[in-house]
Design a protein around this motif. Structure first.
Motif, PDB file in Angstrom:
ATOM      1  N   GLY A  91       0.825  -1.199   0.000  1.00 18.23           N
ATOM      2  CA  GLY A  91       0.000   0.000   0.000  1.00 18.23           C
ATOM      3  C   GLY A  91       0.860   1.250   0.000  1.00 18.23           C
ATOM      4  N   ALA A  92       0.292   2.319  -0.539  1.00 21.14           N
ATOM      5  CA  ALA A  92       1.015   3.596  -0.518  1.00 21.14           C
ATOM      6  C   ALA A  92       0.023   4.730  -0.289  1.00 21.14           C
ATOM      7  N   VAL A  93       0.402   5.679   0.558  1.00 20.59           N
ATOM      8  CA  VAL A  93      -0.418   6.874   0.778  1.00 20.59           C
ATOM      9  C   VAL A  93       0.461   8.080   0.490  1.00 20.59           C
ATOM     10  N   PHE A  94       0.103   8.849  -0.525  1.00 21.69           N
ATOM     11  CA  PHE A  94       0.891  10.037  -0.862  1.00 21.69           C
ATOM     12  C   PHE A  94      -0.014  11.247  -0.948  1.00 21.69           C
ATOM     13  N   SER A  95       0.566  12.440  -0.772  1.00 26.40           N
ATOM     14  CA  SER A  95      -0.202  13.667  -0.928  1.00 26.40           C
ATOM     15  C   SER A  95      -0.158  14.087  -2.393  1.00 26.40           C
ATOM     16  N   VAL A  96      -0.840  13.311  -3.233  1.00 29.71           N
ATOM     17  CA  VAL A  96      -0.742  13.519  -4.678  1.00 29.71           C
ATOM     18  C   VAL A  96      -1.349  14.847  -5.106  1.00 29.71           C
ATOM     19  N   THR A  97      -2.471  15.203  -4.455  1.00 31.52           N
ATOM     20  CA  THR A  97      -3.063  16.507  -4.757  1.00 31.52           C
ATOM     21  C   THR A  97      -3.091  17.283  -3.450  1.00 31.52           C
ATOM     22  N   GLY A  98      -3.408  18.550  -3.540  1.00 36.33           N
ATOM     23  CA  GLY A  98      -3.447  19.329  -2.312  1.00 36.33           C
ATOM     24  C   GLY A  98      -2.153  20.092  -2.104  1.00 36.33           C
ATOM     25  N   ARG A  99      -1.966  20.588  -0.868  1.00 32.39           N
ATOM     26  CA  ARG A  99      -0.872  21.509  -0.630  1.00 32.39           C
ATOM     27  C   ARG A  99       0.503  20.896  -0.762  1.00 32.39           C
ATOM     28  N   ALA A 100       0.594  19.573  -0.727  1.00 34.10           N
ATOM     29  CA  ALA A 100       1.927  18.958  -0.803  1.00 34.10           C
ATOM     30  C   ALA A 100       2.064  18.132  -2.070  1.00 34.10           C
ATOM     31  N   SER A 101       1.369  18.543  -3.116  1.00 34.13           N
ATOM     32  CA  SER A 101       1.400  17.717  -4.324  1.00 34.13           C
ATOM     33  C   SER A 101       2.789  17.692  -4.939  1.00 34.13           C
ATOM     34  N   PHE A 102       3.628  18.704  -4.639  1.00 33.85           N
ATOM     35  CA  PHE A 102       4.984  18.669  -5.185  1.00 33.85           C
ATOM     36  C   PHE A 102       5.770  17.508  -4.595  1.00 33.85           C
ATOM     37  N   LEU A 103       5.281  16.979  -3.437  1.00 36.20           N
ATOM     38  CA  LEU A 103       5.904  15.800  -2.849  1.00 36.20           C
ATOM     39  C   LEU A 103       5.245  14.540  -3.400  1.00 36.20           C
ATOM     40  N   GLY A 104       3.924  14.481  -3.246  1.00 43.37           N
ATOM     41  CA  GLY A 104       3.220  13.232  -3.521  1.00 43.37           C
ATOM     42  C   GLY A 104       3.131  12.870  -4.986  1.00 43.37           C
ATOM     43  N   ASP A 105       3.025  13.893  -5.855  1.00 38.34           N
ATOM     44  CA  ASP A 105       2.850  13.566  -7.270  1.00 38.34           C
ATOM     45  C   ASP A 105       4.062  12.840  -7.845  1.00 38.34           C
ATOM     46  N   THR A 129      12.405  10.685 -16.773  1.00 34.80           N
ATOM     47  CA  THR A 129      12.214  11.754 -17.744  1.00 34.80           C
ATOM     48  C   THR A 129      11.671  11.205 -19.051  1.00 34.80           C
ATOM     49  N   ALA A 130      12.061   9.970 -19.407  1.00 37.48           N
ATOM     50  CA  ALA A 130      11.522   9.397 -20.640  1.00 37.48           C
ATOM     51  C   ALA A 130      10.043   9.115 -20.510  1.00 37.48           C
ATOM     52  N   LYS A 131       9.638   8.563 -19.361  1.00 38.27           N
ATOM     53  CA  LYS A 131       8.236   8.150 -19.234  1.00 38.27           C
ATOM     54  C   LYS A 131       7.301   9.332 -19.033  1.00 38.27           C
ATOM     55  N   TYR A 132       7.728  10.326 -18.240  1.00 37.42           N
ATOM     56  CA  TYR A 132       6.786  11.375 -17.853  1.00 37.42           C
ATOM     57  C   TYR A 132       7.067  12.710 -18.502  1.00 37.42           C
ATOM     58  N   ASN A 133       8.164  12.813 -19.235  1.00 35.62           N
ATOM     59  CA  ASN A 133       8.444  14.048 -19.951  1.00 35.62           C
ATOM     60  C   ASN A 133       8.480  15.282 -19.060  1.00 35.62           C
ATOM     61  N   GLU A 134       8.996  15.152 -17.873  1.00 39.56           N
ATOM     62  CA  GLU A 134       9.143  16.301 -16.994  1.00 39.56           C
ATOM     63  C   GLU A 134      10.422  16.112 -16.204  1.00 39.56           C
ATOM     64  N   PRO A 135      10.970  17.229 -15.699  1.00 37.33           N
ATOM     65  CA  PRO A 135      12.251  17.077 -14.991  1.00 37.33           C
ATOM     66  C   PRO A 135      12.090  16.257 -13.724  1.00 37.33           C
ATOM     67  N   LEU A 136      13.169  15.636 -13.322  1.00 36.30           N
ATOM     68  CA  LEU A 136      13.185  14.807 -12.136  1.00 36.30           C
ATOM     69  C   LEU A 136      12.944  15.660 -10.901  1.00 36.30           C
ATOM     70  N   SER A 137      12.238  15.098  -9.940  1.00 32.98           N
ATOM     71  CA  SER A 137      12.081  15.802  -8.672  1.00 32.98           C
ATOM     72  C   SER A 137      12.744  14.951  -7.605  1.00 32.98           C
ATOM     73  N   SER A 138      13.514  15.568  -6.735  1.00 35.94           N
ATOM     74  CA  SER A 138      14.234  14.769  -5.738  1.00 35.94           C
ATOM     75  C   SER A 138      13.266  14.042  -4.818  1.00 35.94           C
ATOM     76  N   PHE A 139      12.044  14.587  -4.679  1.00 35.77           N
ATOM     77  CA  PHE A 139      11.107  13.942  -3.765  1.00 35.77           C
ATOM     78  C   PHE A 139      10.639  12.601  -4.289  1.00 35.77           C
ATOM     79  N   GLY A 140      10.565  12.480  -5.610  1.00 31.18           N
ATOM     80  CA  GLY A 140      10.220  11.172  -6.158  1.00 31.18           C
ATOM     81  C   GLY A 140      11.229  10.127  -5.707  1.00 31.18           C
ATOM     82  N   GLY A 141      12.479  10.566  -5.534  1.00 35.59           N
ATOM     83  CA  GLY A 141      13.536   9.661  -5.094  1.00 35.59           C
ATOM     84  C   GLY A 141      13.236   9.012  -3.755  1.00 35.59           C
TER      85      GLY A 141
END
Lengths: 389, 317, 300
Positions: free
Chosen positions: A34-48, A308-320
């Protein structure tokens, strides 16, 4: 009144549909994580980016045959940065979806909120949030039994910055922070660690996450003439702040950003004002700058290319952070199967795990596994990153 | 709706009591009682707010503040000072009542837009205080480790137990509120809503009633806040922001402002929408809320509670 | 790095305050236009500002239109949104009451915000400054040329509107609707059209504010709410319905914020302006330039 009739019928259908959709998932022969992320909302820069990363990884793993032949099934919920939803989501993952481990949440406050749920239900939780309190029970002084985290603590970033400042002989600094959890946490670490590095904080300014102008705060700081400024924020304010810093003619005072600055997009948005700004970054941000024999080089380059190939956007360190968390769980599943206690024990003993944000060495006393070595100091030069010693 | 029948209340109470047992039997909705706990907590707020808006005709776009004050007082006093949670609940309600009087007395002299602005400003100021006073409230990261509720050794530490606790409060408050509506106070409120000068001419002490209702709604919100804090064992300022105040308005508008049942129905629907059903449309959640609110305001001013009236209208044709 | 004098610091706060205040003033002016004609307070006013900024970015960056063309194109689009709002959300309400209308405008504001986040996402966007980014130093304070654009547009808008409402027939017709819509329609004024016009005008002004402020502070999908609250506050501070009041109120709000952040506490910046507003509401609700008699005559 036909409009009203239509509306009423539509409402009934809508809610009926809602009830129908909430059917239980069919049971599968698979490893359920299971995973719970803040995909939308004020912390979407983390969760997305975290969600995108783990989805990408699961796809890859399943395409290559799964884990020991079994499919990896990810159940991802969006807590929207809301404590209530996060709590409900974690409970749902554990009781209804019957996952063997939970990854996330993205936010520190929310992670702290769901620790009791994980402990009570004896389920491993690998948080993607930074607060050291997640892996440190203040009452016992030891980590929570079932809870781990992958991000570096803010204290490590602060240590990296302070070490650099100390080496430059700077002691008189001004700090600025945003009034969100991220900023508040950084600020408290900056204040806490200052005496250790002989830092004298002569100004402590704050601003809101929606503020569009920090010239008032910077003007005040300018009046006190510090030798360096450390800014702790994320989102548009960290860019606005740089622009204000340049516009006020303060570029002679070195500016250090937090590790939240780690995206090329921020340099772009600063419209040239970011030249000379410094920040501590984890390896995955600077994958291309790492020397070829760096232990994290191949893992981070691989992530950079696939993302970057799959999503066509720059890497975000939070995804790491999401990458590190899921890969740890996958390794555990591979070695120990989906018994929750076995996964937990495996994680606690894991040494030398090469992740996006560092090389992890867990132990019963350390459920984070990182040190300040996980950060390198980086400077913005010619509109791109460059390593600095 | 001045005459509120007793039978529906009894049926409703019975349905509530039986729900967890039913939910346990159906795997798809096994976790619904969990969501119902939150729905119940929010109902406490919306019942009071419905009285304020629907019956007394006053607007509050800042009620999240009272919810938050109750939650934080309970949180701070029980976690940092180890006080008895029930006592803290009462203290919270008392403090909220005082704040409500201080804010309400000057505000309720204002009309329409001015009142909206005053409550809006108040709500935002309280939110900023929650965020800024880190030593007391833990700041944006919130406070965790809030103890649960126990009564003479009986621990409310499971979803079922808390469910009955919360809904017990809701039903009690409901009955109390219904009694208020059907009493002289209720009639005075309706008179004020219809026409303040006329009510004053009839000898109704307008200011006193307006403040009374405002305080009542604030105190209920505070109680809800305390229950929330002890259930989640965690509070953070984001829960008490402007958008939550607006969500409360949506709950009441959807259910029907002039009907106390409307508050319950609207709250239940929005809580489930927000925590369960809209998960399949997460990107659209805000758009859906806006659409629902607009739809209801323009096409269904009496909310869902007005639907039976409309249906009866069809049959008369 | 030389220390700057207290005087220069204060001047800097003042300049920042006036710039930020100009944006609040334009939002407040927009509120007043709609209020003067319909006595509705439009909670979606802030969203017009946000849309102005984001649509301009779309025109200029995604479609590559030069600023001089993108500007009017954006204003037209946002005006259309304002017209849509009147037609779909305000006009259809059968029994308008304060409560219903406030809720309707709140509904529109979250609808616009949600749609914006769906179209543009959550990231902030930038616009090139109209006349470059070289700062001008003035008595120790630093001013961005874009600040002058913002303040300039405010002055132009204010003058244009005064002329419009006092000297033109349509403007006077709009004012007549505010005082007494029944009487106005008796003398042949199409009240519904006037209302439409007021929403259109308000949206246009909001868009101008958004376009001019984006090069300074970027723009993102949820900026609207706080702008609306502060703009609303500025309007009440100056006296609801009064244009000079709106401008004065906006500039004062901006300055209080700026001085408060610089001199007292930057964390409580938003609270200062709101506290001042509450004080005004409690002691002189008609505001600085409004009058008590007029506020009593108004229906709401």
């Amino acid at each position: 009144m036909t409009l009203r009739r239509i509306f009423i019928i539509a409402t009934i259908c809508f809610f009926g549909m809602g009830l129908l959709i909430s059917q239980a998932n069919a049971l599968d022969e698979a490893y359920k994580v299971g995973a719970v992320f803040s995909v939308t909302g004020r912390a979407s820069f983390l969760g997305d980016p975290e969600k995108k990363t783990v989805e990408m990884m699961a796809e890859k793993i399943n395409a290559a045959g799964g884990i020991n032949g079994k499919k990896l099934e990810l159940v991802i919920y969006d807590d929207e940065g809301d404590a209530t939803k996060c709590n409900l989501a974690v409970k749902k993952l554990i009781t209804r979806d019957k996952v063997c481990a939970v990854i996330g949440p993205s936010l520190s406050g929310l992670s702290l909120a769901v620790i009791p749920v994980a402990e009570q239900n004896k389920t491993p939780l690998v948080s993607c949030a930074a607060s050291y309190k997640i892996v440190h029970n203040e009452k016992t002084g030891k980590p929570y039994h079932w809870v781990f985290k992958t991000p570096q603590s803010d204290s490590m970033a602060v240590e990296a910055i302070y070490t650099h400042l100390k080496n430059r002989g700077i002691t008189k600094i001004a700090i600025m922070s945003v009034t969100t959890g991220y900023g508040a946490s950084g600020r408290s670490e900056l204040i806490r660690l200052a005496p250790e590095f002989n830092m004298n904080i002569i100004a402590d300014e704050k601003y809101g996450p929606k503020d569009t102008d920090m010239t008032a705060q910077l003007t005040k700081i300018k009046g006190m003439a510090p030798a360096a400024i450390v800014n702790w924020s994320i989102g548009p304010t960290q860019v606005t702040m740089i622009r204000n810093w340049k516009d006020l003619g303060m570029t002679a005072i070195p500016l250090y950003q937090s590790h939240g600055f780690g995206s090329r997009k921020n340099i772009e948005l600063a419209a040239g004002a970011a030249e000379g700004v410094l920040c501590p970054l984890g390896a995955c941000n600077i994958a291309e700058l790492l020397p070829a024999d760096h232990p994290q080089k191949s893992v981070t380059m691989d992530y950079l290319k696939s993302y970057t190939a799959k999503y066509n956007e720059p890497l975000s360190s939070f995804g790491g952070h999401g990458w590190d968390a899921l890969q740890l769980v996958v390794d555990a599943l591979s070695a120990a199967g989906d018994d929750k206690a076995a996964i937990r024990d495996y994680l606690e003993k894991k040494k030398g795990f090469v992740g996006q944000h560092g090389i992890f060495n867990f132990s019963p006393d350390d459920h984070n596994g990182l040190s300040k070595a996980a950060f390198s100091m980086v400077i913005v030069k010619d509109n791109d990153w460059a390593l600095v010693d | 709706m001045l005459r509120i029948a007793k039978l529906p209340i009894a049926v409703f109470a019975l349905a509530i009591m039986v729900f967890p047992w039913t939910a346990h039997r159906i795997p798809a909705i096994e976790h619904y009682p969990d969501i119902m706990v939150f729905a119940g907590i929010y109902c406490l707020i919306t019942m009071g707010l419905s009285l304020l808006m629907g019956y007394a005709g006053q607007i509050s776009i800042g009620h999240a503040a009272f919810f938050g004050i109750g939650a934080y007082i309970s949180a701070i006093l029980t976690t940092n000072y180890g006080m008895n949670p029930w006592a803290c609940m009462v203290i919270g309600m008392a403090v909220t009542a005082v704040v409500a009087v201080l804010v309400g007395a000057p505000s309720l002299k204002l009309r329409g837009h001015y009142l909206a602005m005053a409550t809006l400003a108040f709500g935002i100021i309280i939110f900023i205080i929650f965020n800024e006073e880190i030593e007391w409230t833990g700041g944006p990261d919130g406070m965790s480790g809030i103890p649960g509720l126990t009564l003479f050794g009986f621990e409310f530490n499971s979803v079922e137990r808390y469910y009955y606790l919360v809904w017990g409060f809701v039903i009690a408050a409901f009955i109390f509120t219904v009694n208020v509506i059907q009493s002289g106070t209720g009639r005075a409120l309706r008179a004020i809503h219809a026409s303040e000068p006329a009510a004053r001419a009839m000898g109704v002490d307008v200011s006193r009633f307006k403040i009374l209702v405002f305080v009542y709604s604030a105190v209920l919100a505070s109680l809800a806040g305390s229950l929330y804090a002890h259930y989640l064992n965690f509070v953070n300022p984001a829960t008490f922001d402007l958008f939550f105040s607006i969500k409360l308005l949506i709950m009441i508008a959807l259910g029907g402002m002039h009907n106390i049942w409307g508050a319950i129905v609207g709250t239940g629907l929005i809580t489930f929408l927000s925590n369960e059903w809209l998960h399949y449309f997460e990107e659209f959640e805000v758009i859906v809320y806006g659409a629902i609110l607009l739809f209801v305001t323009v096409l269904l001013p009496e909310g869902l509670a007005g639907v039976p009236g409309i249906v009866k209208g069809w049959f008369r044709r | 790095m030389e220390k700057i004098t207290l005087a220069s610091q204060l001047l800097q706060y003042l300049i920042t305050g006036l710039t930020v205040g100009s944006v609040y003033a334009m939002v407040a002016v927009g509120f007043n236009i709609i209020y003067n004609v319909t006595e509705i307070i439009n909670f979606a006013q802030g969203e017009f500002v946000m849309l102005g900024g984001l649509i301009m970015v779309f025109m200029n960056v995604a479609m590559g239109l030069p600023l001089i063309l993108a500007f009017p194109a954006t204003i037209i689009l946002v005006t259309l949104v304002g017209i849509l709002m009147d037609r779909l959300a305000i006009r259809p309400i059968r029994r308008p009451s304060v409560l219903t209308l406030i809720i309707a405008t709140i509904a529109v504001s979250i609808l616009i915000k949600g749609t914006a986040s769906f179209i543009w996402g959550k990231d902030p966007f930038d616009l090139p400054a109209f006349s470059g980014r070289n700062p001008i130093t003035f008595l120790g304070a630093v001013v961005q040329p874009q600040y002058f654009w913002v303040m300039g547009f405010l002055i132009v808008t204010a003058v244009a509107l005064s002329v419009f409402f006092d000297r033109t027939i349509i403007g006077k017709a709009m004012s007549a609707c505010a005082d007494n819509p029944d009487a106005a329609s008796l003398v042949g004024i199409n009240v519904k059209q006037m209302i439409l016009l007021s929403f259109a005008l308000s949206a246009a002004i909001g868009a101008v504010a958004g376009i001019t402020v984006t090069p300074i502070s970027l723009m993102e999908y949820d900026r609207g709410a706080m702008l609306a609250v502060k703009g609303f506050g500025a309007a009440i501070l100056g006296g609801l319905g009064s244009f000079p009041g709106a401008i004065l109120g906006g500039l004062i709000m901006g300055s209080i914020e700026s001085f408060g952040a610089g001199l007292i506490s930057s964390g409580y910046k938003d609270a200062f302006a709101l506290i001042v507003l509450l004080v005004i509401l409690f002691f002189k609700p008609s505001g600085l330039l409004g009058s008590i008699e007029i506020s009593r005559i108004k229906r709401f």
